[in-house]
Scaffold this motif. Structure first.
Motif, PDB file in Angstrom:
ATOM      1  N   GLU A   4      34.396  15.373  18.921  1.00 27.46           N
ATOM      2  CA  GLU A   4      35.173  16.215  18.013  1.00 27.46           C
ATOM      3  C   GLU A   4      36.317  16.841  18.795  1.00 27.46           C
ATOM      4  O   GLU A   4      36.258  16.951  20.027  1.00 27.46           O
ATOM      5  CB  GLU A   4      34.283  17.314  17.421  1.00 27.46           C
ATOM      6  CG  GLU A   4      33.045  16.809  16.691  1.00 27.46           C
ATOM      7  CD  GLU A   4      33.361  16.047  15.420  1.00 27.46           C
ATOM      8  OE1 GLU A   4      34.426  16.318  14.813  1.00 27.46           O
ATOM      9  OE2 GLU A   4      32.556  15.190  15.029  1.00 27.46           O
ATOM     10  N   ILE A   5      37.336  17.298  18.087  1.00 28.12           N
ATOM     11  CA  ILE A   5      38.465  17.970  18.729  1.00 28.12           C
ATOM     12  C   ILE A   5      37.924  19.135  19.572  1.00 28.12           C
ATOM     13  O   ILE A   5      37.094  19.912  19.106  1.00 28.12           O
ATOM     14  CB  ILE A   5      39.480  18.476  17.678  1.00 28.12           C
ATOM     15  CG1 ILE A   5      40.039  17.310  16.846  1.00 28.12           C
ATOM     16  CG2 ILE A   5      40.612  19.269  18.338  1.00 28.12           C
ATOM     17  CD1 ILE A   5      40.736  16.228  17.616  1.00 28.12           C
ATOM     18  N   LEU A 127      39.567  16.857  24.118  1.00 25.59           N
ATOM     19  CA  LEU A 127      40.086  16.000  23.053  1.00 25.59           C
ATOM     20  C   LEU A 127      41.009  16.801  22.141  1.00 25.59           C
ATOM     21  O   LEU A 127      40.624  17.840  21.603  1.00 25.59           O
ATOM     22  CB  LEU A 127      38.931  15.398  22.236  1.00 25.59           C
ATOM     23  CG  LEU A 127      39.335  14.464  21.101  1.00 25.59           C
ATOM     24  CD1 LEU A 127      40.086  13.239  21.631  1.00 25.59           C
ATOM     25  CD2 LEU A 127      38.105  14.019  20.317  1.00 25.59           C
ATOM     26  N   GLN A 128      42.245  16.297  21.974  1.00 24.49           N
ATOM     27  CA  GLN A 128      43.239  16.957  21.135  1.00 24.49           C
ATOM     28  C   GLN A 128      43.591  16.167  19.874  1.00 24.49           C
ATOM     29  O   GLN A 128      44.087  16.723  18.911  1.00 24.49           O
ATOM     30  CB  GLN A 128      44.514  17.202  21.941  1.00 24.49           C
ATOM     31  CG  GLN A 128      44.311  18.108  23.126  1.00 24.49           C
ATOM     32  CD  GLN A 128      43.830  19.485  22.726  1.00 24.49           C
ATOM     33  OE1 GLN A 128      44.277  20.050  21.732  1.00 24.49           O
ATOM     34  NE2 GLN A 128      42.899  20.031  23.490  1.00 24.49           N
ATOM     35  N   PHE A 129      43.341  14.861  19.906  1.00 24.05           N
ATOM     36  CA  PHE A 129      43.708  14.010  18.764  1.00 24.05           C
ATOM     37  C   PHE A 129      42.818  12.784  18.764  1.00 24.05           C
ATOM     38  O   PHE A 129      42.510  12.229  19.818  1.00 24.05           O
ATOM     39  CB  PHE A 129      45.184  13.599  18.865  1.00 24.05           C
ATOM     40  CG  PHE A 129      45.619  12.620  17.815  1.00 24.05           C
ATOM     41  CD1 PHE A 129      45.758  13.009  16.486  1.00 24.05           C
ATOM     42  CD2 PHE A 129      45.893  11.303  18.150  1.00 24.05           C
ATOM     43  CE1 PHE A 129      46.157  12.100  15.517  1.00 24.05           C
ATOM     44  CE2 PHE A 129      46.303  10.392  17.182  1.00 24.05           C
ATOM     45  CZ  PHE A 129      46.436  10.786  15.870  1.00 24.05           C
ATOM     46  N   ARG A 130      42.451  12.369  17.558  1.00 21.60           N
ATOM     47  CA  ARG A 130      41.605  11.185  17.382  1.00 21.60           C
ATOM     48  C   ARG A 130      42.117  10.435  16.164  1.00 21.60           C
ATOM     49  O   ARG A 130      42.329  11.033  15.114  1.00 21.60           O
ATOM     50  CB  ARG A 130      40.164  11.655  17.158  1.00 21.60           C
ATOM     51  CG  ARG A 130      39.185  10.557  16.945  1.00 21.60           C
ATOM     52  CD  ARG A 130      37.776  11.105  16.798  1.00 21.60           C
ATOM     53  NE  ARG A 130      36.872   9.970  16.656  1.00 21.60           N
ATOM     54  CZ  ARG A 130      35.579  10.035  16.789  1.00 21.60           C
ATOM     55  NH1 ARG A 130      34.999  11.182  17.061  1.00 21.60           N
ATOM     56  NH2 ARG A 130      34.845   8.952  16.643  1.00 21.60           N
ATOM     57  N   HIS A 146      51.445  13.048  19.686  1.00 16.73           N
ATOM     58  CA  HIS A 146      50.519  14.136  20.012  1.00 16.73           C
ATOM     59  C   HIS A 146      50.615  14.539  21.480  1.00 16.73           C
ATOM     60  O   HIS A 146      50.435  15.726  21.796  1.00 16.73           O
ATOM     61  CB  HIS A 146      49.099  13.770  19.596  1.00 16.73           C
ATOM     62  CG  HIS A 146      48.925  13.873  18.102  1.00 16.73           C
ATOM     63  ND1 HIS A 146      48.635  15.045  17.476  1.00 16.73           N
ATOM     64  CD2 HIS A 146      49.090  12.947  17.128  1.00 16.73           C
ATOM     65  CE1 HIS A 146      48.608  14.846  16.173  1.00 16.73           C
ATOM     66  NE2 HIS A 146      48.876  13.575  15.934  1.00 16.73           N
TER      67      HIS A 146
END
Length: 151
Positions: A4-5, A127-130, A146
């Protein structure tokens, strides 16, 4: 499990295209990292995606980031793929799907095709973007967008 972010990059060890051990979180606290999972070397969509990252690789480097590509292909297959298309970034073999499981990358088309997903981690390894989409065309541009927002 699914990242997750805000989650930290998993501390996994995979083999690179030359058969050397590669620690997935080795750039934590050093530089941002873009990790993308793709189905298979030499297929049209995966070749398009890899070449997209290749063509924009200097943009990623200019932002201080590293790009890592992961599939279940063997090290030998990665080596041939990298050579044929002059791919300058890191390729890792996830033959036992341990990274796919740790990241929560799901299969597509009723489980018939390994998923295509891109992850952007900041310098601290968070994590900043998925982005999950079987269509290869947007992964490179969205990852760059991003990363620029992180700068």
């Amino acid at each position: 499990m699914s990242l997750e972010i805000g989650d930290t990059i998993p501390a996994l060890q995979l083999k690179d295209k030359d058969g050397n051990d590669f620690q997935l979180d080795q750039f934590k606290n050093i530089k941002p990292v873009v990790i993308y999972f793709y189905p298979k070397n030499f297929t049209p969509g995966c070749t398009k995606e890899a070449c997209g990252f290749r063509d924009k690789y200097q943009d990623f480097k200019d932002l201080g980031a590293e790009v890592i590509a992961i599939s279940s292909d063997s090290e030998a297959s990665h080596s041939k793929f990298v050579e044929k298309y002059s791919l300058p970034f890191i390729f890792l073999s996830d033959e036992h799907k341990q990274a796919r499981k740790a990241f929560g990358v799901k299969s597509a088309l009723l489980g018939l095709i390994p998923g295509r997903e891109t992850f952007v981690f900041d310098k601290e390894g968070k994590l900043q973007f998925r982005y999950n989409n079987l269509n290869a065309s947007q992964h490179t541009s969205l990852a760059l967008k991003h990363l620029k927002e992180l700068s």
